[in-house]
Design a protein around this motif. Structure first.
Motif, PDB file in Angstrom:
ATOM      1  N   ASP A  43      -1.106  -7.189  -5.277  1.00 44.17           N
ATOM      2  CA  ASP A  43      -1.110  -7.323  -3.636  1.00 44.17           C
ATOM      3  C   ASP A  43      -0.842  -6.075  -2.796  1.00 44.17           C
ATOM      4  OD1 ASP A  43      -1.518  -8.735  -1.075  1.00 44.17           O
ATOM      5  OD2 ASP A  43      -0.149  -9.846  -1.579  1.00 44.17           O
TER       6      ASP A  43
ATOM      7  N   GLU B 178      -1.194  -3.448   3.552  1.00 46.75           N
ATOM      8  CA  GLU B 178      -3.062  -3.454   4.044  1.00 46.75           C
ATOM      9  C   GLU B 178      -2.065  -2.997   5.177  1.00 46.75           C
ATOM     10  OE1 GLU B 178      -3.968  -7.238   4.155  1.00 46.75           O
ATOM     11  OE2 GLU B 178      -4.398  -7.768   1.841  1.00 46.75           O
TER      12      GLU B 178
ATOM     13  N   LYS C 279      -7.288  -0.091   1.668  1.00 44.94           N
ATOM     14  CA  LYS C 279      -7.171  -1.085  -0.171  1.00 44.94           C
ATOM     15  C   LYS C 279      -7.421  -0.174  -0.749  1.00 44.94           C
ATOM     16  CE  LYS C 279      -6.239  -6.220   0.117  1.00 44.94           C
ATOM     17  NZ  LYS C 279      -7.459  -7.284   0.968  1.00 44.94           N
TER      18      LYS C 279
ATOM     19  N   LYS D  65      -4.187 -14.190   7.814  1.00 44.58           N
ATOM     20  CA  LYS D  65      -2.573 -13.915   6.339  1.00 44.58           C
ATOM     21  C   LYS D  65      -1.755 -14.496   7.157  1.00 44.58           C
ATOM     22  CE  LYS D  65      -1.198 -12.818   1.983  1.00 44.58           C
ATOM     23  NZ  LYS D  65      -0.888 -11.790   0.934  1.00 44.58           N
TER      24      LYS D  65
HETATM   25 MG   LIG Z   1      -4.189  -8.622   1.957  1.00 45.59          MG
END
Ligand SMILES: [Mg+2]
Ligand SMILES: O=c1nc[nH]c2c1ncn2[C@H]1C[C@H](O)[C@@H](COP(=O)(O)OP(=O)(O)OP(=O)(O)O)O1
Length: 240
Positions: free
Chosen positions: A42, A45, A57, A90
């Motif tokens: 992960d 970001e 990323k 998210k």
């Molecule tokens: Mg992500």
């Protein structure tokens, strides 16, 4: 006829993501059309515009993997909210759930939205990543269907009666933001790159010493098991 010189890559492309569901879709959309392996990570970001987030990323992933990488960032953009939550979906989903996402549009008549997928491909950390975008338009509805992948229950693509969550995966994978951006990735890579991967390399370790695996049937089976286990713990959590 002018012949195009393709860049030769000696290693498969590593798709870097912390999301098992994304990986599952990417694998089923691409099939075996591209030498692809995966790495579960992960990545941090950036805040900002979707393209910049995805590119950064890719840079971080390429630094880590030390080879060709593919990453993607997914946004869910509400037109009434000037594209928010966008790349921040998210966190909105984590805090508010699908009900909350739907409620965010209560005050607005316009329920239209679009799903956006931004893939970035980088051959190494020093080369500018290339980006590929795909969108699917739809509306936000009260959640319907299985809850196994993100905001799928609240997104109903235009021209369909079902939400992404309700439709069969194969159907989603024919019209999704992910499918559309991957189609661009695929044709770009096919046109500009050639894979010449030595078969007898120590493929289970990349040059960075990361535990990157070749795509073998055995590994696939293990991934499926991992995903099943992951799903199980998730469901247990939801039952609480
Ligand atoms: Mg992500
Ligand atoms: O087709 C999709 N249908 C429903 N939900 C989806 C989809 N695709 C991503 N999602 C969710 C996952 C995450 O809650 C957010 C995107 O955030 P995003 O940073 O791109 O994904 P992530 O952090 O889970 O994985 P990664 O490690 O690749 O960044 O939207």
């Amino acid at each position: 006829m002018a012949s195009v010189t393709k860049v030769v890559l000696s290693r498969p492309v590593t798709f870097v993501t912390g999301n098992a569901k994304k990986l599952e879709e990417v694998r089923s959309i691409l099939g075996h059309s591209l030498p692809l392996q995966s790495h579960k990570l992960d990545l941090p970001e950036l805040q900002g515009e979707p393209e910049a987030i995805s590119k950064e990323k890719a840079r971080l992933a390429a630094e880590k993997i030390k080879g060709p990488v593919l990453v993607e960032d997914t946004c869910l953009c509400f037109n009434a909210l000037k594209d928010l939550p966008g790349p921040y979906v998210k966190w909105f989903l984590d805090k508010l759930g699908n009900e909350g996402l739907n409620n965010m549009l209560m005050a607005y008549e316009d329920k239209s939205a679009y799903a956006l997928c931004v893939f970035s491909f980088a051959t190494d950390a020093d080369t500018e990543p290339e980006t590929f975008m795909g969108t699917t338009e739809g509306i936000i509805v009260p959640p319907r269907g299985p809850k196994d992948f993100g905001w799928d229950p609240v997104f109903q693509p235009d021209g369909y009666e079902q939400t992404f969550a309700e439709m069969p995966k194969e159907e989603k994978n024919k019209i999704s933001h992910r499918y559309r951006s991957l189609a661009k990735v695929k044709s770009h890579l096919e046109a500009n790159y050639e894979f010449d991967i030595p078969s007898e390399t120590d493929a289970n370790n990349d040059s960075a010493g990361n535990d990157v695996e070749k795509d073998t049937p055995k590994k696939r089976k293990r991934e499926e098991d991992d995903e099943a286990a992951h799903e199980e713990t998730k469901h247990k959590k939801e039952e609480k």
